[in-house]
Design a protein around this motif. Sequence first.
Motif, PDB file in Angstrom:
ATOM      1  N   GLU A  10      48.034  37.317  44.033  1.00 39.05           N
ATOM      2  CA  GLU A  10      47.706  36.361  45.086  1.00 39.05           C
ATOM      3  C   GLU A  10      48.979  35.905  45.808  1.00 39.05           C
ATOM      4  OE1 GLU A  10      45.000  32.323  45.637  1.00 39.05           O
ATOM      5  OE2 GLU A  10      45.912  32.772  43.687  1.00 39.05           O
ATOM      6  N   ALA A  11      50.027  35.617  45.025  1.00 38.21           N
ATOM      7  CA  ALA A  11      51.294  35.181  45.622  1.00 38.21           C
ATOM      8  C   ALA A  11      51.929  36.301  46.445  1.00 38.21           C
ATOM      9  CB  ALA A  11      52.245  34.728  44.511  1.00 38.21           C
ATOM     10  N   THR A  35      44.607  46.274  38.355  1.00 38.51           N
ATOM     11  CA  THR A  35      45.091  45.729  39.636  1.00 38.51           C
ATOM     12  C   THR A  35      44.001  45.702  40.701  1.00 38.51           C
ATOM     13  OG1 THR A  35      47.298  46.593  39.152  1.00 38.51           O
ATOM     14  CG2 THR A  35      46.848  45.945  41.430  1.00 38.51           C
ATOM     15  N   ARG A  36      43.316  46.826  40.886  1.00 38.71           N
ATOM     16  CA  ARG A  36      42.280  46.879  41.931  1.00 38.71           C
ATOM     17  C   ARG A  36      41.158  45.893  41.640  1.00 38.71           C
ATOM     18  NH1 ARG A  36      40.103  49.354  46.167  1.00 38.71           N
ATOM     19  NH2 ARG A  36      37.876  49.787  46.188  1.00 38.71           N
ATOM     20  N   ALA A  37      40.747  45.808  40.376  1.00 37.38           N
ATOM     21  CA  ALA A  37      39.672  44.876  40.005  1.00 37.38           C
ATOM     22  C   ALA A  37      40.081  43.436  40.310  1.00 37.38           C
ATOM     23  CB  ALA A  37      39.336  45.034  38.519  1.00 37.38           C
ATOM     24  N   ILE A  38      41.367  43.113  40.066  1.00 39.01           N
ATOM     25  CA  ILE A  38      41.841  41.756  40.351  1.00 39.01           C
ATOM     26  C   ILE A  38      41.804  41.490  41.859  1.00 39.01           C
ATOM     27  CG2 ILE A  38      43.865  40.246  40.306  1.00 39.01           C
ATOM     28  CD1 ILE A  38      44.642  41.578  37.649  1.00 39.01           C
ATOM     29  N   VAL A  39      42.249  42.479  42.654  1.00 40.59           N
ATOM     30  CA  VAL A  39      42.251  42.314  44.108  1.00 40.59           C
ATOM     31  C   VAL A  39      40.828  42.105  44.631  1.00 40.59           C
ATOM     32  CG1 VAL A  39      42.749  43.420  46.314  1.00 40.59           C
ATOM     33  CG2 VAL A  39      44.354  43.657  44.422  1.00 40.59           C
ATOM     34  N   LEU A  40      39.887  42.925  44.161  1.00 43.33           N
ATOM     35  CA  LEU A  40      38.493  42.787  44.599  1.00 43.33           C
ATOM     36  C   LEU A  40      37.923  41.434  44.206  1.00 43.33           C
ATOM     37  CD1 LEU A  40      37.100  46.368  43.792  1.00 43.33           C
ATOM     38  CD2 LEU A  40      37.837  45.456  45.997  1.00 43.33           C
ATOM     39  N   SER A  41      38.317  40.960  43.024  1.00 40.02           N
ATOM     40  CA  SER A  41      37.869  39.641  42.588  1.00 40.02           C
ATOM     41  C   SER A  41      38.421  38.546  43.487  1.00 40.02           C
ATOM     42  CB  SER A  41      38.318  39.407  41.141  1.00 40.02           C
ATOM     43  OG  SER A  41      37.998  38.091  40.722  1.00 40.02           O
ATOM     44  N   LEU A  42      39.691  38.689  43.914  1.00 38.41           N
ATOM     45  CA  LEU A  42      40.290  37.714  44.829  1.00 38.41           C
ATOM     46  C   LEU A  42      39.604  37.743  46.197  1.00 38.41           C
ATOM     47  CD1 LEU A  42      44.089  38.144  44.015  1.00 38.41           C
ATOM     48  CD2 LEU A  42      42.751  36.043  43.761  1.00 38.41           C
ATOM     49  N   ILE A  43      39.279  38.954  46.661  1.00 32.95           N
ATOM     50  CA  ILE A  43      38.569  39.077  47.944  1.00 32.95           C
ATOM     51  C   ILE A  43      37.268  38.298  47.903  1.00 32.95           C
ATOM     52  CG2 ILE A  43      37.316  40.684  49.443  1.00 32.95           C
ATOM     53  CD1 ILE A  43      39.462  42.766  48.849  1.00 32.95           C
TER      54      ILE A  43
END
Length: 410
Positions: A10-11, A35-43
């Motif tokens: 996020e940062a 990493t991708r799962a975290i990004v999709l979760s942030l989206i």
Amino acid sequence: MFIGDREIIEAALFAAGGPVDLATLKELVSKKKKTRAIVLSLIQEYKERQSGLDIIEVEGKYVMQVKPEYADQVRSVAPKELPSPVLRTLSMIAYHQPLLQSDLVEKRGNATYDHVKELEARGLISRSPEGRSRILTTTQGFAEYFGLRSSDPEYIKQKIIELVSEQGQTGLDKWLGVKPTVGVTMGYLSLMFLLGIDNFKVVEPYKPTEKEILRIKDVSKLVISKGYGEKVAEYFNGEIIEVQAVTFDDLLETIEKLSPLGNKGKVKAAVEKVSELKEQYLSKTPGITTRVKPATDMVARLITDMKLNVSAGGLLVAPDYGSSSEGVDISSGADILVPTHQNAADDIIKRVCQRYDAIINGIASGTSNGITNETDNGTANGIANETDNGTTNGTTNGTDNGIAEKDFKV
């Protein structure tokens, strides 16, 4: 203090100030496979938040940005990286691409040369040789700069169309900074882009409010559907250009009428494209023997152009708009529904193609499902060949059930 992978990603997106690819983000975290799962979760999280930011994916990269609805309010404090004249030049390239540099100079003046050099240096446009001039197009960097999900030129043009549709003339001015002289309905909006007609604004001339009439009076020419000229002339004193686009021939005639207002190169390309499509579609119909019955004059014109056989006992082909202006339901019970401007593509060429597709595919589907047994070769199942008394050369009188062609605007 514990710092997790989620917080790091996020940062990173916040600090980057632009798109970041997945490989770069993986280098920053410990659990690389997640990493991708975290990004999709942030989206998803940012979508659900009541905040002014969101995270989007741009062709495999991820960017944190201000939500579009807040962009105007914060524009005054955002970095002004592109001077207004340069931004306007870039807007015209995006709007008209691929665009000859010589044509751009003609529209924007000699300062354009410096603008183009700056835009190319920033990676927002690319230039390729074309005779003694250069062809200008936007780049992936352009998409990233404006937070677009794709760098495809057609996608960018569609976003401009959407901007015009949502924001009216204000949206158009942001992209082009031009004073409108041509009024056009939403049904014919894509023609403006197809033919390179710059000076226009979208209007509603068929059932205008008093405020809309004042907007319409500001234009010098008005492009409307055939059959509405007399009504519109009651409040508009400028030039009225009545057009239609039911068939490919209609579209070619419409292009010819509007050609003086457009770019010569784009007009020529449009004529070639429509002519080629006409030839392709009409080559599909000679082997069709199934008979059809048009419900309106508009449908009859399509069927005539396709040289299909007409009969009172054939497949009923009708527009899909339901009830006419007289309150008559003509879509109910039809074997084939032809899409109208309300239910068809925004792009006018695609819209015409959809009508031919609907009839050709509808006949194929109806025949395979046993909806009709009537063909040109005689009778089947005891049903005799039948022709309409009102048909001539494969067309009807066009007034079945009292339906007027103007119910079908384009």
